[in-house]
Scaffold this active site. Structure first.
Site, PDB file in Angstrom:
ATOM      1  N   CYS A 117     -20.861  29.644  82.916  1.00 20.46           N
ATOM      2  CA  CYS A 117     -21.588  28.478  82.447  1.00 20.46           C
ATOM      3  C   CYS A 117     -22.260  28.855  81.130  1.00 20.46           C
ATOM      4  CB  CYS A 117     -22.631  28.114  83.501  1.00 20.46           C
ATOM      5  SG  CYS A 117     -23.788  26.885  82.903  1.00 20.46           S
ATOM      6  N   ASN A 140     -14.539  35.731  73.421  1.00 27.64           N
ATOM      7  CA  ASN A 140     -13.089  35.702  73.224  1.00 27.64           C
ATOM      8  C   ASN A 140     -12.553  34.321  73.559  1.00 27.64           C
ATOM      9  OD1 ASN A 140     -10.611  37.368  72.725  1.00 27.64           O
ATOM     10  ND2 ASN A 140     -10.087  36.476  74.706  1.00 27.64           N
ATOM     11  N   GLU A 141     -11.889  33.718  72.609  1.00 27.54           N
ATOM     12  CA  GLU A 141     -11.257  32.415  72.837  1.00 27.54           C
ATOM     13  C   GLU A 141     -12.145  31.479  73.659  1.00 27.54           C
ATOM     14  OE1 GLU A 141      -7.277  33.159  74.343  1.00 27.54           O
ATOM     15  OE2 GLU A 141      -6.545  33.469  72.309  1.00 27.54           O
ATOM     16  N   GLU A 200      -5.084  37.676  66.497  1.00 32.49           N
ATOM     17  CA  GLU A 200      -4.117  38.135  67.494  1.00 32.49           C
ATOM     18  C   GLU A 200      -2.742  37.549  67.185  1.00 32.49           C
ATOM     19  OE1 GLU A 200      -5.006  37.375  71.604  1.00 32.49           O
ATOM     20  OE2 GLU A 200      -7.130  37.804  71.349  1.00 32.49           O
TER      21      GLU A 200
END
Ligand code: GLA
Ligand code: ZN
Length: 674
Positions: A119, A153-154, A310
């Protein structure tokens, strides 16, 4: 003028490095350093998923592995992009503080597992992340190898827990002030959905409301803002010891859950993860065009170089069919990223892990462990090429043409219960229109709907359904001041809250700018076609045909079948010093190609090279020097004309007026000073 996004002055070549998976065999770390030198790797992205190792118990930190690895990389001459580990949390954290786990749309709370399963609102999660980030920053912000922060990350997804509901209500109160205003904007009299207290508001749910479009759009915006405030928390934590280390987070192709343009405003530079479908049945050239569109989108977000954070050196593990990159292709498509403004070529991943779901994902170093593999050799060869390109770092492509591709428009359009209901093909349409420019070797910027357009000669706005007053003003000024604007079907149907414009489409002043009124839109079955006449030729429309009325505009093309035969299909209106083209139907491609050809000719915009099968030519410049990237995505050798004399930056070979291109290669040519 060059724009440097980090302190590096060479093209970075590296990627995700997960030494924490090899702590029991530190000789592997030693071998990594040797292999990195051999492969021309000068960067490692470290720590993306290291939280459980860095903080094995709450408040007990152990940075020993990171100390060793960072020092080794520095001693090896490499740079580090240091990640904060907030993309995946340790088990103890979820166990002790269940509030950090995510609640799904159907209000089911997740158990620990996977990643991104948290969350973003949870104060405990934010605090734990902040403590970790601060500890990392304190220790490494002045480490000689560290050149940037990779936040999380992402970042993706959404949480529907009670904390998020509360934060959403607060966000709405700040936005609307009164429930009357919210009820009006969300049009809640429809189906008797009027809110009489703020507490009644719930995020969209398949068990509740999914069809209140204003709610959906505001929830999307709230999720973007929560992600931004999470990014800001991390950014402040990592930059407090050294504000000169820039932050980024890796964005994704084809992810539409967040408004990336807004997120980019909070990053020091943009980076993204590119996993195209090379070798797919639709062909590498088509795929190259589609990826070029993404590169241009990510670059345009900050109008400065970006990082290819990436990519895979060969195959991935998660597609339905995981094809190998063909010999040469890794260099070609990595250089394509550089051509479009990337100052790095980075891979996921450096070394294949032994277990878990990504063990067969492509890597520079295979389970085999040594350097005599095809993939390693190709990476090493690319390392040598990149080492010749230092002077390109910080330069930029230069575009006179912009396309409007807007994340909120994408969201609202996908949400609309209309048209071809389940797939309006917005992204695909952008891609296909872009391809007409790509094939002509014309540089393009890709912008959100409210962007400043004053730098451009031509702007193309496909399917821009959501048009705020700011957008309308931008478009009006752009054309009035001499620009050529091409818009298509669905332009300006709703405002920024997805409320329909009244008084006829396109909304507000756009009717005057385009000199048309769009009365209604016909959605066709996939196999249906409608004939369109333009310039003495017949073209085919598919999917969408609008019935528009020319109200001052010149009619360039008309429908030639259906009950609207004879009615306008393409118009052009002179407005102020400029022109506004309206394309009322989606065609199979040829008509749009002809229109783009016409507009470019009118504006004297010429590509860097003539159309050549499978070839793409682009350029980066610092305003003085020009660097041409000539890509051949085909399987056969070809040549392409390129006016002037050049020097191949890799081989030193002189190239005059024509460049030969072996199959699956990219040549980088510096234009000789005139
Ligand atoms: C994403 C992630 C990486 C890895 C790759 C695999 O881009 O950021 O951690 O999972 O996908 O392709
Ligand atoms: Zn939540």
């Amino acid at each position: 003028m060059k724009k440097y996004v980090t302190s590096a002055r060479n093209i970075l070549h590296g990627g995700d490095y997960n030494p924490e998976q090899w702590r029991d065999t530190p000789e592997v770390w030693e071998e990594d350093m040797r292999l990195m030198r051999l492969a021309g790797i000068n960067e490692a992205t470290v720590g993306v998923f290291s939280w459980a190792v860095l903080e094995p118990e709450e408040g007990k930190f152990d940075f020993s592995f990171l100390d060793t690895v960072l020092d080794k990389i520095a001693a090896n001459g490499g740079k580090v992009i240091l990640a904060t580990p907030s993309g995946a949390r340790p088990r103890w954290l979820a166990e002790k503080y269940p509030e950090v786990l995510r609640t799904e749309k159907n209000r089911e709370k997740n158990i620990f597992g996977e990643r991104h399963n948290h969350c973003l609102t949870s104060p405990i999660y934010r605090e734990k992340v902040r403590i970790m980030d601060e500890a990392l920053a304190k220790r490494y912000a002045h480490h000689p190898a560290v050149i940037a922060w990779h936040l999380s990350n992402e970042l993706n997804g959404e949480c529907h827990c009670a904390l998020c509901q509360r934060a959403f209500r607060q966000w709405l109160q700040n936005k609307y002030g009164t429930l009357e205003k919210l009820n009006f904007t969300w049009w809640t009299s429809f189906w008797s959905h009027n809110y009489t207290s703020w507490e009644q508001i719930e995020s969209p749910s398949p068990r509740g409301d999914m069809g209140v479009h204003g709610l959906n759009l505001d929830w999307y915006r709230f999720c973007t803002d929560q992600t931004i405030s999470f990014i800001e928390t991390e950014k402040q934590a990592v930059q407090q010891y050294n504000p000169d280390i820039p932050v980024t987070t890796n964005l994704m192709r084809g992810y539409f859950g967040l408004n990336y343009y807004k997120i980019a405003e909070h990053l020091d530079f943009v980076s993204w993860d590119s996993y195209p479908d090379w070798g797919a049945p639709w062909g590498n050239y088509h795929e190259a065009s589609s990826i070029a569109f993404d590169h241009d989108t990510f670059r345009s977000m900050k109008k400065q170089p970006f990082f290819l954070m990436e990519s895979t050196p060969s195959l991935v593990n998660w597609k339905s069919f995981n094809k190998l990159k063909r010999p040469g292709q890794n260099a070609l498509v990595s250089l394509q990223a550089v051509a479009h403004g990337s100052d790095s070529v980075q891979y996921f991943q450096w070394r294949k892990g032994r277990g878990s779901s990504e063990k067969f994902h492509g890597a520079v170093v295979d389970h085999y462990g040594k350097e005599d593999t095809r993939v390693f050799r190709e990476v090493a060869a690319l390392g040598k090429t990149l080492a010749c390109l230092d002077e390109i770092v910080g330069t930029m492509p230069e575009a006179k043409v912009a396309m409007i591709y807007d994340y909120e428009n994408n969201f609202a359009l996908a949400d609309a219960q209309a048209f071809a209901r389940h797939d309006k093909k917005y992204y695909l349409t952008e891609n296909l229109i872009y391809k007409h420019l790509f094939e002509r070797n014309v540089a393009v910027d890709v912008l959100p709907r409210e962007a400043d357009l004053s730098d451009y000669a031509v702007v193309i706005a496909p399917m821009l359904y959501l048009c705020s007053q700011t957008t309308i003003d931008r478009f009006t000024d752009f054309v009035a001041n001499g620009g050529t604007l091409l818009a298509t079907y669905m332009l300006g149907m709703t405002d920024e809250n997805d409320l329909c414009h009244l008084g006829g489409f396109p909304g507000g002043k756009l009717k005057e700018v385009f000199g048309i009124w769009n009365e209604e839109i016909d959605s066709l079955y996939p196999e249906e076609r409608v004939s369109v006449s333009y310039g003495g030729k017949t073209y085919e429309a598919m999917d969408y045909c609008e019935r528009i009325h020319a109200q001052g505009a010149e009619v360039l093309a008309t429908y030639a079948s259906e009950f609207y035969a004879g009615e306008p299909a393409v118009t052009c209106n002179a407005y102020g010093k400029g022109k506004a083209y309206y394309v009322a139907c989606r065609d199979t491609g040829e008509l749009m190609d002809a229109l783009i050809g016409r507009i470019l000719a009118e504006k004297h915009i010429v590509g860097y090279a003539p159309k050549t099968e499978n070839v793409s030519v682009s350029m980066r410049t610092d305003g003085e020097n020009e660097y041409y990237f000539c890509e051949n995505h085909g399987d056969t050798a070809t040549a392409c004309s390129l006016v002037g004399s050049f020097t191949d930056m890799e081989t030193g070979e002189r190239v005059i007026n024509e460049v030969s291109l072996p199959p699956l290669t990219c040549r980088i040519l510096k234009k000789d000073a005139s």
